[in-house]
Design a protein around this motif. Structure first.
Motif, PDB file in Angstrom:
ATOM      1  N   LEU A  26       0.677  -1.234   0.016  1.00 49.77           N
ATOM      2  CA  LEU A  26       0.049   0.045  -0.114  1.00 49.77           C
ATOM      3  C   LEU A  26       0.853   1.243  -0.238  1.00 49.77           C
ATOM      4  O   LEU A  26       0.559   2.104  -0.752  1.00 49.77           O
ATOM      5  N   ALA A  27       1.952   1.110   0.842  1.00 51.65           N
ATOM      6  CA  ALA A  27       3.032   2.192   0.675  1.00 51.65           C
ATOM      7  C   ALA A  27       3.376   2.567  -0.585  1.00 51.65           C
ATOM      8  O   ALA A  27       3.432   3.833  -1.000  1.00 51.65           O
ATOM      9  N   GLN A  28       3.729   1.425  -1.245  1.00 50.42           N
ATOM     10  CA  GLN A  28       4.075   1.493  -2.657  1.00 50.42           C
ATOM     11  C   GLN A  28       3.074   2.441  -3.644  1.00 50.42           C
ATOM     12  O   GLN A  28       3.298   3.083  -4.530  1.00 50.42           O
ATOM     13  N   ARG A  29       1.852   2.191  -3.445  1.00 47.75           N
ATOM     14  CA  ARG A  29       0.628   2.769  -4.179  1.00 47.75           C
ATOM     15  C   ARG A  29       0.481   3.962  -4.022  1.00 47.75           C
ATOM     16  O   ARG A  29       0.289   4.889  -4.845  1.00 47.75           O
ATOM     17  N   PHE A  30       0.605   4.561  -2.851  1.00 46.73           N
ATOM     18  CA  PHE A  30       0.812   5.970  -2.292  1.00 46.73           C
ATOM     19  C   PHE A  30       1.728   6.743  -3.048  1.00 46.73           C
ATOM     20  O   PHE A  30       1.659   7.825  -3.561  1.00 46.73           O
ATOM     21  N   ASP A 199      -4.201  -7.622  -7.441  1.00 45.47           N
ATOM     22  CA  ASP A 199      -5.585  -7.576  -7.663  1.00 45.47           C
ATOM     23  C   ASP A 199      -6.347  -6.726  -6.226  1.00 45.47           C
ATOM     24  O   ASP A 199      -7.368  -6.116  -6.381  1.00 45.47           O
ATOM     25  N   PHE A 200      -5.855  -7.030  -5.056  1.00 42.78           N
ATOM     26  CA  PHE A 200      -6.475  -6.638  -3.897  1.00 42.78           C
ATOM     27  C   PHE A 200      -6.262  -5.102  -3.956  1.00 42.78           C
ATOM     28  O   PHE A 200      -7.188  -4.419  -3.697  1.00 42.78           O
ATOM     29  N   LEU A 201      -4.936  -4.573  -4.177  1.00 43.13           N
ATOM     30  CA  LEU A 201      -4.734  -3.381  -3.981  1.00 43.13           C
ATOM     31  C   LEU A 201      -5.488  -2.613  -5.332  1.00 43.13           C
ATOM     32  O   LEU A 201      -5.758  -1.414  -4.930  1.00 43.13           O
ATOM     33  N   ASP A 202      -5.495  -3.225  -6.185  1.00 41.03           N
ATOM     34  CA  ASP A 202      -6.266  -2.426  -7.507  1.00 41.03           C
ATOM     35  C   ASP A 202      -7.831  -2.132  -6.836  1.00 41.03           C
ATOM     36  O   ASP A 202      -8.349  -1.071  -7.147  1.00 41.03           O
TER      37      ASP A 202
END
Length: 251
Positions: A26-30, A199-202
């Motif tokens: 999640l950190a990477q997505r932010f 898939d979860f983070l998408d």
């Protein structure tokens, strides 16, 4: 529902419990969305490419030290994600399981509360910000092999609901992430049907940026757990999940 969507770009985010697993991803997505991210945890040496702060959520002094360090560098901090957690199996026929139970409550529940308490005054002072807590599908439909884990996550859900009410009108929004089994940190071994992390983070980011953002982020795979009682599937699913107890020694 909230009044508006959550912006994930140009934010300053602290993710406590973000050194591995969902938190790290999640950190990477932010970061990819253009936010500044600090990752907190006990084992920060394993994190590459992100700013870190060492914090042990079972130690109140450690949390306050981490808070002061983060706010001294990032007084603009406006997103706090608290997701430190342990998943420990227990045999409730053996009174010795209390050791696992106490550890689970100390990390999953009290750790969540302590982190929120440490940063709430800062966010109140800003008059704006986001708090994201992390419960679990197991908080709504127990996995009896991890009894206290489920209890702790049910408590996180309830606490989050109350927190949202306490902070209503302050400019601080409170969002609960309700993961199913995600293919990470060994969960894929316990559950070969665990949802792939990407898939979860998408799905999570898709919900997080909806307008308005839901109070609970429940991906499709978690809905059967979240709504089992409503869907009248609770007893059947609980019986199926209880079969894992046969893996305990002497069963």
């Amino acid at each position: 529902m909230k009044e508006a969507l959550m912006n994930v770009s140009a934010r300053t985010v602290l993710i406590v419990g973000g050194t591995t697993g969902i938190g790290r991803a999640l950190a990477q997505r932010f970061v990819d969305a253009g936010s500044t991210v600090v990752v907190g945890g006990r084992n920060t040496d394993q994190v590459e490419g992100l700013e870190t702060v060492r914090v042990d959520v079972t130690d109140p002094a450690s949390i306050l030290t981490a808070r002061d360090e983060v706010l001294s560098k990032h007084p603009e901090l406006d997103v706090v994600v608290t997701m430190s957690g342990v998943m420990l199996t227990e045999d409730l026929r053996d009174p010795g399981h209390i050791t696992q139970a106490e550890t689970t409550i100390a990390v999953n529940l009290l750790g969540t509360i302590r982190v929120i308490d440490a940063f709430t005054p800062h966010l109140l002072g800003r008059g704006t910000g986001d708090i994201i807590t992390v419960s679990s599908g197991i908080g709504f439909l127990p996995f009896p092999l991890m009894a206290t884990y489920g209890a702790s996550k049910a408590a996180v859900h309830s606490y989050t609901e109350s927190l949202r009410s306490h902070l209503a009108g302050t400019g601080i929004t409170v969002t609960e992430l309700v993961p199913p089994a995600v293919a990470n940190a060994g969960q894929e071994k316990l559950n070969p049907n665990a949802l792939p992390m990407g898939d979860f983070l998408d799905e999570v980011l898709g919900q997080l940026t909806q307008n308005p953002t839901p109070n609970e982020l429940v991906v499709e795979r978690a809905k059967a757990l979240r709504w089992a009682e409503h869907d009248d599937t609770y007893a059947e699913l609980l019986a199926a999940r209880s079969q894992a107890l046969s893996n305990l020694p002497g069963r």
